[in-house]
Scaffold this active site. Structure first.
Site, PDB file in Angstrom:
ATOM      1  N   LYS A 281       0.837  -1.199   0.000  1.00  0.00           N
ATOM      2  CA  LYS A 281       0.000   0.000   0.000  1.00  0.00           C
ATOM      3  C   LYS A 281       0.873   1.251   0.000  1.00  0.00           C
ATOM      4  O   LYS A 281       2.000   1.214   0.485  1.00  0.00           O
ATOM      5  CB  LYS A 281      -0.863   0.031   1.277  1.00  0.00           C
ATOM      6  CG  LYS A 281      -1.994  -0.962   1.320  1.00  0.00           C
ATOM      7  CD  LYS A 281      -2.793  -0.813   2.607  1.00  0.00           C
ATOM      8  CE  LYS A 281      -3.934  -1.814   2.698  1.00  0.00           C
ATOM      9  NZ  LYS A 281      -4.975  -1.627   1.678  1.00  0.00           N
ATOM     10  N   ARG A 355     -10.334 -11.502   2.043  1.00  0.00           N
ATOM     11  CA  ARG A 355     -11.190 -12.554   1.478  1.00  0.00           C
ATOM     12  C   ARG A 355     -10.498 -13.905   1.526  1.00  0.00           C
ATOM     13  O   ARG A 355     -11.154 -14.939   1.576  1.00  0.00           O
ATOM     14  CB  ARG A 355     -11.612 -12.159   0.054  1.00  0.00           C
ATOM     15  CG  ARG A 355     -10.484 -12.066  -0.930  1.00  0.00           C
ATOM     16  CD  ARG A 355     -10.841 -11.260  -2.165  1.00  0.00           C
ATOM     17  NE  ARG A 355     -10.844  -9.819  -1.897  1.00  0.00           N
ATOM     18  CZ  ARG A 355     -11.145  -8.888  -2.802  1.00  0.00           C
ATOM     19  NH1 ARG A 355     -11.475  -9.243  -4.034  1.00  0.00           N
ATOM     20  NH2 ARG A 355     -11.119  -7.610  -2.485  1.00  0.00           N
TER      21      ARG A 355
HETATM   22  N1  BES Z   1      -8.103  -3.778   4.479  1.00  0.00           N
HETATM   23  C1  BES Z   1      -8.299  -3.378   3.146  1.00  0.00           C
HETATM   24  C2  BES Z   1      -9.627  -2.638   2.936  1.00  0.00           C
HETATM   25  C3  BES Z   1      -9.798  -1.328   3.641  1.00  0.00           C
HETATM   26  C4  BES Z   1      -9.669  -0.148   2.956  1.00  0.00           C
HETATM   27  C5  BES Z   1     -10.163  -1.273   4.974  1.00  0.00           C
HETATM   28  C6  BES Z   1      -9.871   1.067   3.603  1.00  0.00           C
HETATM   29  C7  BES Z   1     -10.353  -0.076   5.608  1.00  0.00           C
HETATM   30  C8  BES Z   1     -10.211   1.097   4.919  1.00  0.00           C
HETATM   31  C9  BES Z   1      -8.301  -4.592   2.224  1.00  0.00           C
HETATM   32  O1  BES Z   1      -7.521  -5.651   2.636  1.00  0.00           O
HETATM   33  C10 BES Z   1      -7.766  -4.138   0.922  1.00  0.00           C
HETATM   34  O2  BES Z   1      -6.619  -3.797   0.865  1.00  0.00           O
HETATM   35  N2  BES Z   1      -8.590  -4.170  -0.120  1.00  0.00           N
HETATM   36  C11 BES Z   1      -8.199  -3.746  -1.412  1.00  0.00           C
HETATM   37  C12 BES Z   1      -8.678  -4.780  -2.382  1.00  0.00           C
HETATM   38  C13 BES Z   1      -8.118  -4.597  -3.767  1.00  0.00           C
HETATM   39  C14 BES Z   1      -6.631  -4.892  -3.798  1.00  0.00           C
HETATM   40  C15 BES Z   1      -8.862  -5.519  -4.700  1.00  0.00           C
HETATM   41  C16 BES Z   1      -8.824  -2.399  -1.678  1.00  0.00           C
HETATM   42  O3  BES Z   1      -9.971  -2.176  -1.270  1.00  0.00           O
HETATM   43  O4  BES Z   1      -8.169  -1.546  -2.266  1.00  0.00           O
HETATM   44 MN    MN Z   2      -5.513  -5.458   2.007  1.00  0.00          MN
END
Ligand code: BES
Ligand code: MN
Ligand code: ZN
Length: 500
Positions: A281, A355
């Site tokens: 990230k 997931r």
């Molecule tokens: N933990 C994150 C989702 C999240 C985003 C939680 C903002 C709280 C606040 C999750 O694991 C994630 O990184 N999701 C990605 C999925 C993508 C790579 C398909 C996302 O939402 O960007």
């Molecule tokens: Mn994630």
């Protein structure tokens, strides 16, 4: 916080602060400029009405929701102070609003060093519903996240008395249940608030174990060996990159006299820190990913409440706890993993890790005999794009299950909104090398994440709650501090109760 209920008249109650609501009895809608509000204190006690009469007649009170006015030595009352909180239009006023006003009362009073108060239940709301809303809302307001500040004041309300007429025994029971739920919600918020160096999967499991032994739940915790032995390839694929060992937490509530079925499974995402893994990230805002275990913490808190409220239904709580880290051992985009169910998964983005851990958590819950599943997870940024911060996303593969949940959700006073799970979306997660991919591209990201989970719930009735936008308050509000919200716990507990 101690909770009491009394049917005595507000005028006669000795308390540091008497809290009463001001409601606008006029027909005008809130933006009707010319219409004057007709402000009245929501109580049948004439002395309280008189004590507030001059202030309300002065034109200084707007009556807009959440406005507060504090009077000292209110005329004719035994109370030292009278705190008036405006609730807006009387016609639209509901127990949802009442929760927020109770939280506002707590935050207003505790900041002034007051430790006890009495809250006049507004007569228009059924007394038991009002008692619940006031006690739950007061607990929500009583939480502050500033644990590690040297100047932490740790101001807390110690005792709240609800003034409500009716069957006192029944109202006391309502207050007691609401206290258990409010305390459990704050227990969850405690867990979510901790940073990842102080809330590793191992520590989360220890906290769950301690809670379980206090309330009489069975609790088992499995580490890396058992996770690999059970062939939880999806869960392990996330855990393999971290030096911190993962923990599979299994809490069981099996009351004497509960029927063999249904068995409810509550499955939570417990990522104690989400760096994204190799698909790392951006640095901006990454610190917030300590709350990626909020779904898991919600299930731990919900199990606490269930154990104390003792509904006659079997419930199993499962938390898949791990960090998501990049390292020489971490999984890489393109890797293929075999989930516990046998399905093969092509990893497109290692940041879609929630997931993966839930896939094995849901399948394992079914193996343990769960007939109904609910999961909660901070699963996608896409749910925040879709619904913002106001509503959590709800998904269901079964309409009866959804309707039951919706009922529980509205009783609990939490905002959630259903999103679809049509077969069309499945195409987005089709892989050419494996059964499915772990991401579905740009569009409908919250839905394709839910579609992925659906592959592991299969035909078991299942609800998925995406709480990414709602588990953390970005700003403080008059009724709640900035930080962990404890969303979904109250709905889950109501949902469990609906089976008893
Ligand atoms: N933990 C994150 C989702 C999240 C985003 C939680 C903002 C709280 C606040 C999750 O694991 C994630 O990184 N999701 C990605 C999925 C993508 C790579 C398909 C996302 O939402 O960007
Ligand atoms: Mn994630
Ligand atoms: Zn995550």
């Amino acid at each position: 916080m101690k909770t009491k209920v009394t049917s005595s008249l507000p005028v006669a109650l000795e308390t540091d602060a008497l809290v009463a609501l001001v409601l606008d009895q006029s027909n005008s809608n809130s933006n009707g400029k010319d219409k004057k509000p007709e402000l009245k204190v929501a109580t049948s006690d004439g002395t309280v009405q008189s004590a507030a009469a001059d202030l309300l007649a002065s034109g200084e009170v707007s009556g807009k929701p959440l406005e507060t006015n504090l009077l000292h030595k209110p005329a004719g009352l035994k109370a030292k102070r009278l705190l008036l909180i405006s609730g807006g239009s009387a016609k639209k006023f509901s127990s949802y609003d009442l929760r927020r006003l109770a939280g506002t009362a707590v935050r207003t009073l505790k900041a002034r060093g007051i430790r006890t108060f009495a809250f006049v239940a507004p007569p228009a709301i059924p007394a038991d519903e009002a008692v619940r809303a006031i006690v739950e809302g007061a607990h929500v307001g009583n939480f502050d996240p500033d644990y590690y500040r040297s100047d932490r004041k740790d101001q807390k309300i110690d005792e709240v008395t609800v003034i409500a007429g009716g069957d006192t025994k029944a109202l006391e029971k309502a207050a007691e249940e609401a206290r258990v739920i409010g305390e459990s919600q704050n227990f969850t918020r405690d867990l979510v608030n901790e940073p990842s160096n102080r809330m590793t999967p191992t520590i989360l499991a220890e906290r769950a174990k301690k809670m379980c032994s206090e309330v009489g739940l069975k609790c088992e915790v499995y580490g890396p060996d058992k996770i690999k032995e059970m062939k939880m390839g999806a869960f392990w694929s996330v855990a393999q990159g971290s030096d911190e060992p993962p923990a599979l937490i299994v809490m069981t509530y099996e009351p004497a006299g509960a029927p063999a079925k249904p068995v409810l499974g509550l499955v939570g995402k417990g990522i104690t820190f989400d760096t994204g893994g190799i698909s790392i990230k951006p640095a901006d805002g990454m610190e917030k990913m300590k709350y990626d275990m909020a779904g898991g913490a919600t299930m731990i808190g919900a199990m606490r409440a269930v154990a104390l409220l003792k509904p006659k239904v079997k419930v199993i709580g499962i938390v898949c706890a791990t960090e998501n880290m990049p390292s020489g051992k971490a999984q890489k985009p393109g890797d293929v993993q075999i989930a516990m169910s046998g399905k093969s998964i092509e990893i497109i983005n290692t940041d879609a890790e929630g997931r993966l851990v839930l896939a094995d958590g849901l399948y394992y819950a079914r193996q343990l005999g769960c007939t109904h599943l609910v999961d909660a997870a901070t699963l996608t940024g896409a749910v925040v794009v879709a619904l913002g911060y106001a509503n959590a996303g709800v998904f269901a593969n079964d309409d009866d299950m959804y309707n039951r949940f919706k009922e529980a959700n509205s009783k609990a006073g939490e905002k959630m909104w259903r999103l679809p799970l049509d077969d069309e979306y499945k195409e987005q997660i089709r892989s050419s090398i494996a059964d499915i991919m772990n991401t579905g591209g740009r569009w409908g990201g919250a839905i394709t994440a839910a579609m992925f989970l659906k592959e592991f719930a299969e035909d078991t009735p299942w609800i998925h709650l995406d709480i990414a936008g709602t588990a953390w308050m970005e700003d403080q509000k008059p009724w709640i501090a900035k930080g962990p919200s404890g969303i979904a716990l109250r709905s889950l507990v109501e949902f469990v109760k609906s089976f008893a």
